[in-house]
Design a protein around this motif. Structure first.
Motif, PDB file in Angstrom:
ATOM      1  N   ILE A 170      38.095  30.371  28.748  1.00 48.62           N
ATOM      2  CA  ILE A 170      37.968  31.754  28.315  1.00 48.62           C
ATOM      3  C   ILE A 170      36.792  31.966  27.371  1.00 48.62           C
ATOM      4  O   ILE A 170      36.102  32.991  27.445  1.00 48.62           O
ATOM      5  CB  ILE A 170      39.287  32.248  27.660  1.00 48.62           C
ATOM      6  CG1 ILE A 170      39.233  33.747  27.369  1.00 48.62           C
ATOM      7  CG2 ILE A 170      39.599  31.457  26.402  1.00 48.62           C
ATOM      8  CD1 ILE A 170      39.255  34.608  28.583  1.00 48.62           C
ATOM      9  N   LEU A 188      41.400  32.936  36.998  1.00 48.95           N
ATOM     10  CA  LEU A 188      41.111  34.133  36.213  1.00 48.95           C
ATOM     11  C   LEU A 188      42.398  34.783  35.717  1.00 48.95           C
ATOM     12  O   LEU A 188      42.502  35.190  34.555  1.00 48.95           O
ATOM     13  CB  LEU A 188      40.310  35.141  37.049  1.00 48.95           C
ATOM     14  CG  LEU A 188      38.878  34.755  37.404  1.00 48.95           C
ATOM     15  CD1 LEU A 188      38.292  35.757  38.389  1.00 48.95           C
ATOM     16  CD2 LEU A 188      38.003  34.664  36.158  1.00 48.95           C
ATOM     17  N   TRP A 210      43.153  35.136  31.627  1.00 48.55           N
ATOM     18  CA  TRP A 210      42.892  36.481  31.082  1.00 48.55           C
ATOM     19  C   TRP A 210      44.221  37.131  30.718  1.00 48.55           C
ATOM     20  O   TRP A 210      45.061  37.348  31.576  1.00 48.55           O
ATOM     21  CB  TRP A 210      42.138  37.326  32.108  1.00 48.55           C
ATOM     22  CG  TRP A 210      41.465  38.521  31.507  1.00 48.55           C
ATOM     23  CD1 TRP A 210      41.898  39.811  31.534  1.00 48.55           C
ATOM     24  CD2 TRP A 210      40.232  38.512  30.791  1.00 48.55           C
ATOM     25  NE1 TRP A 210      41.032  40.617  30.880  1.00 48.55           N
ATOM     26  CE2 TRP A 210      39.984  39.853  30.402  1.00 48.55           C
ATOM     27  CE3 TRP A 210      39.321  37.523  30.434  1.00 48.55           C
ATOM     28  CZ2 TRP A 210      38.859  40.222  29.674  1.00 48.55           C
ATOM     29  CZ3 TRP A 210      38.206  37.890  29.714  1.00 48.55           C
ATOM     30  CH2 TRP A 210      37.969  39.219  29.340  1.00 48.55           C
ATOM     31  N   TYR A 269      34.509  43.634  34.650  1.00 45.81           N
ATOM     32  CA  TYR A 269      35.062  43.555  33.285  1.00 45.81           C
ATOM     33  C   TYR A 269      34.876  44.894  32.595  1.00 45.81           C
ATOM     34  O   TYR A 269      33.782  45.465  32.607  1.00 45.81           O
ATOM     35  CB  TYR A 269      34.349  42.452  32.499  1.00 45.81           C
ATOM     36  CG  TYR A 269      34.566  42.516  31.003  1.00 45.81           C
ATOM     37  CD1 TYR A 269      35.796  42.143  30.441  1.00 45.81           C
ATOM     38  CD2 TYR A 269      33.547  42.941  30.145  1.00 45.81           C
ATOM     39  CE1 TYR A 269      35.997  42.198  29.062  1.00 45.81           C
ATOM     40  CE2 TYR A 269      33.735  42.989  28.769  1.00 45.81           C
ATOM     41  CZ  TYR A 269      34.968  42.629  28.241  1.00 45.81           C
ATOM     42  OH  TYR A 269      35.156  42.685  26.880  1.00 45.81           O
ATOM     43  N   GLN A 296      38.794  43.659  26.920  1.00 50.16           N
ATOM     44  CA  GLN A 296      39.780  42.577  26.924  1.00 50.16           C
ATOM     45  C   GLN A 296      41.213  43.081  27.069  1.00 50.16           C
ATOM     46  O   GLN A 296      42.116  42.279  27.329  1.00 50.16           O
ATOM     47  CB  GLN A 296      39.642  41.742  25.648  1.00 50.16           C
ATOM     48  CG  GLN A 296      38.342  40.942  25.608  1.00 50.16           C
ATOM     49  CD  GLN A 296      38.292  39.966  24.453  1.00 50.16           C
ATOM     50  OE1 GLN A 296      39.195  39.163  24.265  1.00 50.16           O
ATOM     51  NE2 GLN A 296      37.217  40.036  23.667  1.00 50.16           N
ATOM     52  N   LEU A 333      40.790  41.976  34.572  1.00 52.29           N
ATOM     53  CA  LEU A 333      39.582  41.722  35.354  1.00 52.29           C
ATOM     54  C   LEU A 333      39.875  42.181  36.775  1.00 52.29           C
ATOM     55  O   LEU A 333      41.015  42.138  37.241  1.00 52.29           O
ATOM     56  CB  LEU A 333      39.248  40.233  35.355  1.00 52.29           C
ATOM     57  CG  LEU A 333      38.886  39.587  34.017  1.00 52.29           C
ATOM     58  CD1 LEU A 333      38.739  38.086  34.196  1.00 52.29           C
ATOM     59  CD2 LEU A 333      37.633  40.191  33.426  1.00 52.29           C
TER      60      LEU A 333
END
Length: 278
Positions: free
Chosen positions: A20, A118, A122, A267, A270, A274
């Motif tokens: 990450i 991913l 994430w 993106y 946060q 994703l």
């Protein structure tokens, strides 16, 4: 003064695994590209590349028929506001997604491995991009023909949708970064290097920088560009991630096809998932 090789080492990070912290550095523009050698099993990559090369579905891009790159399914880039092509894209996407898995069977496909990684790392998760509430294509196989380059260009989702009259108001415009993810299954004896420039020409510049030797208006004239900021020679099984809105190209391959699987990663921030598409 740093040598060109030293500068590239600073801009291109090589890691043993996808983590990450490196992904965040890439998304923030702190590094130009992220390389993960041996991301995918070497022998499995070679077997899958043999299957890909034999696929009847391989065709050149409809919007770039004079570029010697073949892909396994119609990509969103090719729809570009054409209602009929867009419908074909959505009709074929679920089948193309399944076909990638069939090609790779009994192994986990490189695309699925990346999607799982991913999603695991994430916090907000990862999912297929959704523009029209329909399943998008997520991952393609690509075969680069001998003696053909993929000329300098950018890949930007907003440019692929702006002309279509049927598009609803959609938040693709809030993408902060669009990454290109490429997993290499076969590399040529010579050539096939990935070139990345640390430049992002605006869409208003396209008419004046277009290389008119190519049909696709998004091809950028290499002669007006400086030397590439980074030149990367991919390895079998390697994952390379970079910002696709930066100008990039692939040098001509010689001595066998260059085979890879690829997709885009979107993106926003946060707190949001994703997204990925092809």
């Amino acid at each position: 003064m740093q040598s060109t090789q030293q500068q590239q080492k600073t801009l291109v990070k090589i890691s043993q695994s996808l983590v990450i912290t490196d992904l965040l550095d890439l998304l923030a523009g702190k590094i130009l590209a992220l390389r993960i050698p041996s991301y995918y099993h070497h022998e499995q990559a070679e077997k899958i590349s043999e299957e890909l090369i034999e696929q009847d579905s391989l065709e050149r891009y409809h919007r770039a028929p004079d570029v010697g790159v073949q892909r396994t399914g119609i990509t969103f880039f090719e729809t570009n506001g054409n209602v009929k092509m867009l419908e074909r894209y959505y009709q074929q996407a679920p089948t193309c997604n399944r076909n990638i898995r069939c090609i790779c069977s009994p192994f986990l496909s490189p695309i699925d491995k990346l999607r799982l990684d991913l999603g695991d790392m994430w916090l907000a998760g990862a999912c297929i991009e959704n523009i029209h509430n329909r399943t998008m294509l997520a991952g393609i196989g690509r075969v680069f023909e001998d003696d053909f380059e993929l000329p300098p260009h950018q890949d930007i989702l907003a440019r692929d949708v702006k002309d279509a009259p049927i598009y609803p108001t959609y938040l693709f415009s809030n993408l902060a970064t669009q990454l290109s993810a490429n997993i290499y299954l076969r590399t040529p004896k010579f050539g096939g290097e990935l070139e990345i420039w640390n430049v992002k020409p605006s869409s208003t510049k396209q008419p004046e920088i277009h290389d008119k030797e190519y049909k696709y208006e998004g091809i950028i004239d290499r002669r007006i560009l400086p030397a590439a900021t980074a030149v990367i020679k991919p390895q079998i099984g390697e994952l390379i991630l970079f910002d696709s809105t930066r100008v990039h190209a692939v040098r001509a391959s010689h001595g066998g096809p260059r085979v890879s699987m690829s997709m885009f990663i979107g993106y926003r921030n946060q707190e949001q998932p994703l997204t990925y598409w092809s």
